[in-house]
Design a protein around this motif. Structure first.
Motif, PDB file in Angstrom:
ATOM      1  N   GLY B  94       0.805  -1.211   0.000  1.00 28.09           N
ATOM      2  CA  GLY B  94       0.000   0.000   0.000  1.00 28.09           C
ATOM      3  C   GLY B  94       0.838   1.260   0.000  1.00 28.09           C
ATOM      4  O   GLY B  94       0.298   2.364   0.046  1.00 28.09           O
ATOM      5  N   GLU B 120      -6.711   6.101   1.741  1.00 25.35           N
ATOM      6  CA  GLU B 120      -6.419   5.450   3.018  1.00 25.35           C
ATOM      7  C   GLU B 120      -4.969   4.959   3.121  1.00 25.35           C
ATOM      8  O   GLU B 120      -4.292   5.171   4.122  1.00 25.35           O
ATOM      9  N   GLY B 121      -4.489   4.302   2.039  1.00 21.93           N
ATOM     10  CA  GLY B 121      -3.130   3.755   2.069  1.00 21.93           C
ATOM     11  C   GLY B 121      -2.096   4.845   2.267  1.00 21.93           C
ATOM     12  O   GLY B 121      -1.201   4.737   3.104  1.00 21.93           O
ATOM     13  N   GLU B 124      -2.299   6.088   5.837  1.00 17.50           N
ATOM     14  CA  GLU B 124      -1.840   5.066   6.777  1.00 17.50           C
ATOM     15  C   GLU B 124      -0.317   5.059   6.879  1.00 17.50           C
ATOM     16  O   GLU B 124       0.248   4.913   7.957  1.00 17.50           O
ATOM     17  N   HIS B 125       0.340   5.234   5.724  1.00 15.99           N
ATOM     18  CA  HIS B 125       1.800   5.179   5.726  1.00 15.99           C
ATOM     19  C   HIS B 125       2.429   6.548   5.930  1.00 15.99           C
ATOM     20  O   HIS B 125       3.646   6.692   5.801  1.00 15.99           O
TER      21      HIS B 125
END
Lengths: 335, 543
Positions: B94, B120-121, B124-125
């Motif tokens: 992701g 989202e990915g 998230e990172h």
């Protein structure tokens, strides 16, 4: 040839196009009212069909045919059943459940207090068991088929397998008799302080929590596992989301509907099914009130309790239905 | 230039659970190696079971179900990702490597907005702030040709079409600016006219962002449009690996040659198409919810010939078959078979009328009782229509099994023990057992791999020659139409837009929709996609 229903149909169709959610909820509400009415008929007919007679029980040895007839006439039991039903229904709609045959006091007054006690108990049981069950369900999924999952499963199965009165007595023996840390009996009365009340209901609350926890936990676990096998959970994993985050963010919203359903069933049980627990713990709630009324054939009280139980049950299930509808993005956001 | 992804001797295993036996560990990918440079596209092609998806997912160090990577190296920019711990793998997924699944419809979470899922990915990172991510998502929606890109992200997955979802999934993969994207059959579930748009969008996005890609598909014509290199896989082994031009124009292995030459014309078109066996006149039909799905459809199937009915999903072609079988009574029009007008409802048709029309379905799996043996499945119509029993019935079934090139050894097998192609053959034998004059074939090959499908088509053509049986062949695949049809009916949104002999329908002058349909079918030719897109651009500029 105008169809009188055509207008209704057309209106329904328009509403379906513009506000599908509103329509579904209105339909559920209407259905609930209809159901409640049907239940009222069943209760009245059922109580009527019960063997035994209030006058007979009340008079005991001194029951002469004349005395029985007098009492029946006093209570209006000599009139046709339909008349009595509609009189009763008319009162119920206005919140008047008639007078108790045994005490002569208005049923509504008595019941309000008893219902309050039952709800008090149910509220604490629910406030503890629902978050606990959902949380444990998520933990069980996270550790699926590993030790924590197995332990949760075995304990909850054990709790669900034991009859509630047995759990109740076990708790009494252990905590009240042997350790002496809990209060028994759990009788509450006016003028009790809050801390005294809480202490009194500890054991019955614990019993109820143990009884309903397993069912809700297992359904939560099953619902989340079925969601977990879907492709969007793989997507979440391939985005690099951690397992717990994926469960909370992606699995939970889709598992809401089945979970809310089982939660509602169990909440209803907390109000409706407490009869045994209230008797075991000598707790002055609706359940015990109804049991007492049945023993003396005090029909207005039995009817009122039955109807209120039914209403609670229908109401909670309706709420569950509506939550499930609202939780469905397809209905919340039409194309 | 150094390699971004370098896979060495990759071995992947799985545990299978054969019924009645102990679980077995098997190897499904046997030592595959390849290299991919930054910004390049490698096509992985093969039949189902070739291991292409499994290899693709290995680039994310992921094994689906019970699949696990047992050996070899997957080097991403010089680092073996198979040696990373859980946290290390998560930081790659992701962020540096993203995945686009075949079914975007199932791969988006129905409970969240598309935009939130797309960014989202990246969030998230911690690759960008929310504002940056939203801005990038909107940019990607724009270059992927999604409608109203500024607001597209506010919609839920069920509010957009399948083709749009597939593009949104591509946007989701591109959003964190990954170095590598794994595309797993991203256009397979789409209609041809949609497929070409998505294909063009993906190609455009890859060009603009400079990301590298593994493109997995079973369709050589598709992969030829988008790849720099192609790797042909079969049963977990590399068959051939080379630049796209060499594979398409000069394949070295027999298997690759067979893939390149699949679906050549098999049959000259019948000259005389006037002898109608089945006649459908002015059929209009609707489902119970009042939605009309067929509008005034008229066509006929000539005796001993094949009528191909083509159209995209939702065009009403399967509904037409339901009307002909009597499963869905039309509210208007009539169906004539031979000299009889057929009753609209199946229950009013005679057993002999039922016998003369048989069906073959897309999913042979679901059209067979899994608890019956092949012998019982094929024997049932023999007994039902002709009263054949016992040894005679068995002899007849074996004769039919020989006819479908399977033979006696299959008599006692269960469907679960058969491959997809074998199941479809059994379904054909079952239809044939009734000695029908017409067989309705509802996409019988679309769930099969190209070479297996080829075998089924050959079988059907041979049976037609031997028994003079007519086919009404429902398909969305123009290549099949070219290969086997005598006449063609083109359907669009429940209406018949074109009908006639194959040579007329598939050659100019075209009906507009037929033209679009024909132009959208990928051809096994380098640069075909660019050519089609250039033509389109010119046409829209001309307007």
């Amino acid at each position: 040839m105008a169809n009188p229903l055509a207008g209704v149909h057309a209106a329904r169709h328009r509403l379906k196009e513009s506000h599908p959610l509103t329509l579904l909820i209105v339909e559920r509400l209407a259905l609930s009212v209809l159901l409640l009415w049907a239940v009222s008929v069943l209760i009245f007919a059922g109580v009527e069909a019960l063997p035994g007679d209030f006058a007979q029980t009340y008079l005991g040895q001194s029951a002469t045919p004349q005395a029985i007839a007098n009492i029946r006439a006093d209570l209006g039991l000599d009139r046709p059943i339909t008349t009595r039903y509609f009189e009763w229904l008319g009162g119920v709609v206005q919140g008047d459940f008639g007078n108790s045959w045994a005490s002569g006091a208005p049923v509504s007054e008595q019941i309000t207090k008893r219902l309050g006690n039952s709800l008090f108990l149910a509220f604490f049981a629910a406030a503890i068991s629902v978050p606990l069950a959902v949380g444990l369900g998520m933990v069980a999924v996270h550790y699926r088929n590993r030790i924590p999952d197995r332990i949760i499963n075995i304990l909850s199965l054990a709790a669900i397998s034991l009859p509630e009165f047995f759990i109740g007595y076990l708790l009494i023996v252990f905590f009240a008799v042997q350790l002496g840390v809990a209060t028994f009996p759990s009788t509450v009365y006016d003028g009790m302080s809050w801390s005294e009340r809480i202490s009194a209901i500890t054991l019955p609350t614990a019993t109820l929590v143990l009884v309903v926890l397993a069912h809700m936990m297992r359904m939560t676990r099953a619902a989340i596992i079925s969601v977990m096998s879907s492709a969007y959970m793989e997507t979440a994993e391939l985005k690099g989301l951690g397992a717990f985050k994926a469960i909370v963010k992606h699995a939970a919203p889709n598992a809401i509907a089945p979970i809310v359903n089982v939660v509602a069933l169990n909440l209803a049980y907390l109000v409706v099914g407490v009869v045994v627990v209230e008797v075991v713990f000598v707790y002055p709630g609706m359940g015990q009130y109804m049991v007492d009324a049945v023993t003396v054939r005090d029909m207005p009280v039995v009817q009122a309790c039955g109807l209120i139980f039914a209403a609670v049950y229908i109401l909670l299930n309706m709420v569950a239905d509506i939550v499930a509808i609202v939780a469905n993005p397809r209905l919340r956001h039409p194309r | 230039m150094s390699d971004l992804l370098s896979v060495r001797d990759l071995r992947i295993g799985a545990t299978i659970f054969p019924p009645g036996e102990d679980p077995q560990d098997i190897e499904i990918v046997h030592g595959v190696s390849f290299d991919l440079q930054r910004g390049k596209v490698l096509g992985l092609i093969g039949e189902s079971g070739a291991g292409k998806s499994t290899i693709g997912l290995a680039a994310l160090a992921y094994g689906r179900g019970g699949v696990r990577i047992t050996g070899g190296q997957v080097m991403l920019d010089g680092e073996d990702i198979l040696k990373l711990n859980k946290k290390g793998i998560r930081s790659i997924r992701g962020a540096r490597v993203c995945y686009v699944a075949q079914s975007a419809a199932a791969s988006f979470n129905p409970a969240h907005k598309l935009g939130d899922q797309v960014i989202e990915g990246a969030l998230e990172h911690g690759l960008m702030t929310r504002e940056e991510a939203v801005e990038r998502a909107n940019y990607l929606f724009d270059i992927l040709g999604l409608p109203d890109p500024q607001n597209f992200g506010d919609r839920y997955p069920h509010q957009v079409s399948g083709g749009q979802l597939q593009r949104a999934m591509t946007a989701m993969a591109l959003c964190p600016k990954p170095e590598l994207i794994v595309f797993d059959e991203p256009t397979t579930a789409l209609d041809v006219t949609t497929q070409i748009d998505v294909l063009a969008a993906i190609k455009n996005a890859i060009d603009k962002t400079g990301t590298a890609a593994l493109y997995i598909t079973h369709d050589l014509a598709v992969v030829a449009q988008i790849s720099d290199d192609i790797m042909v896989l079969r049963n977990g082994d590399t068959v051939e690996y080379g630049p796209v031009a060499q594979i398409i124009e000069n394949p070295r292995q027999d298997y690759t040659k067979a893939l390149v030459n699949v679906r050549q014309t098999k049959l000259a078109e019948a000259r005389d198409q006037s002898d109608a066996l089945l006649k459908v006149e002015n059929i209009s039909a609707a489902y119970g919810n009042g939605v009309q799905v067929l509008h005034d459809v008229s066509l006929h199937v000539p005796r001993g010939q094949t009528l191909a009915v083509v159209g995209e999903s939702g065009s009403g072609k399967s509904t037409l078959a339901r009307v002909i079988t009597g499963l869905l009574p039309p509210f208007e029009g009539k169906v004539t078979f031979g000299d009889d007008e057929l009753s609209a409802e199946q229950k009013h048709r005679s057993r002999d009328q039922l016998r003369r029309i048989q069906l073959i379905y897309q999913m042979a799996d679901t059209a067979m009782n899994p608890r019956q043996t092949v012998g019982q499945i094929i024997g049932r119509p023999l007994q039902f229509y002709f009263g054949v029993r016992g040894a005679q019935r068995k002899a007849k079934v074996i004769e039919l099994l020989d006819e479908i090139e399977m033979g006696e050894t299959f008599y006692d097998r269960y469907p679960a023990e058969l491959s997809g192609g074998q199941k479809q053959r059994v379904a054909i034998a079952r239809a044939l057992a009734a000695k029908p004059e017409l067989i309705l074939c509802d996409e019988p090959t679309s769930a099969l791999d190209p070479l297996v499908a080829e075998g089924i088509l050959d079988l059907l053509m041979r049976l037609q020659k031997n028994y003079q049986v007519s086919y009404l062949f429902i398909t969305h695949d123009i290549a099949i139409v070219r290969a086997i049809a005598d006449s063609v009916a083109v359907m669009l949104q429940g209406k018949l837009v074109d009908f006639g002999p194959r040579s007329e329908v598939l050659n100019p002058p075209f009906d507009d929709y037929t033209d679009l349909l024909l132009k959208s079918v990928p051809e096994m030719e380098l640069g075909w996609l660019e050519k089609v897109l250039a033509t389109r651009k010119m046409e829209s500029a001309g307007h």
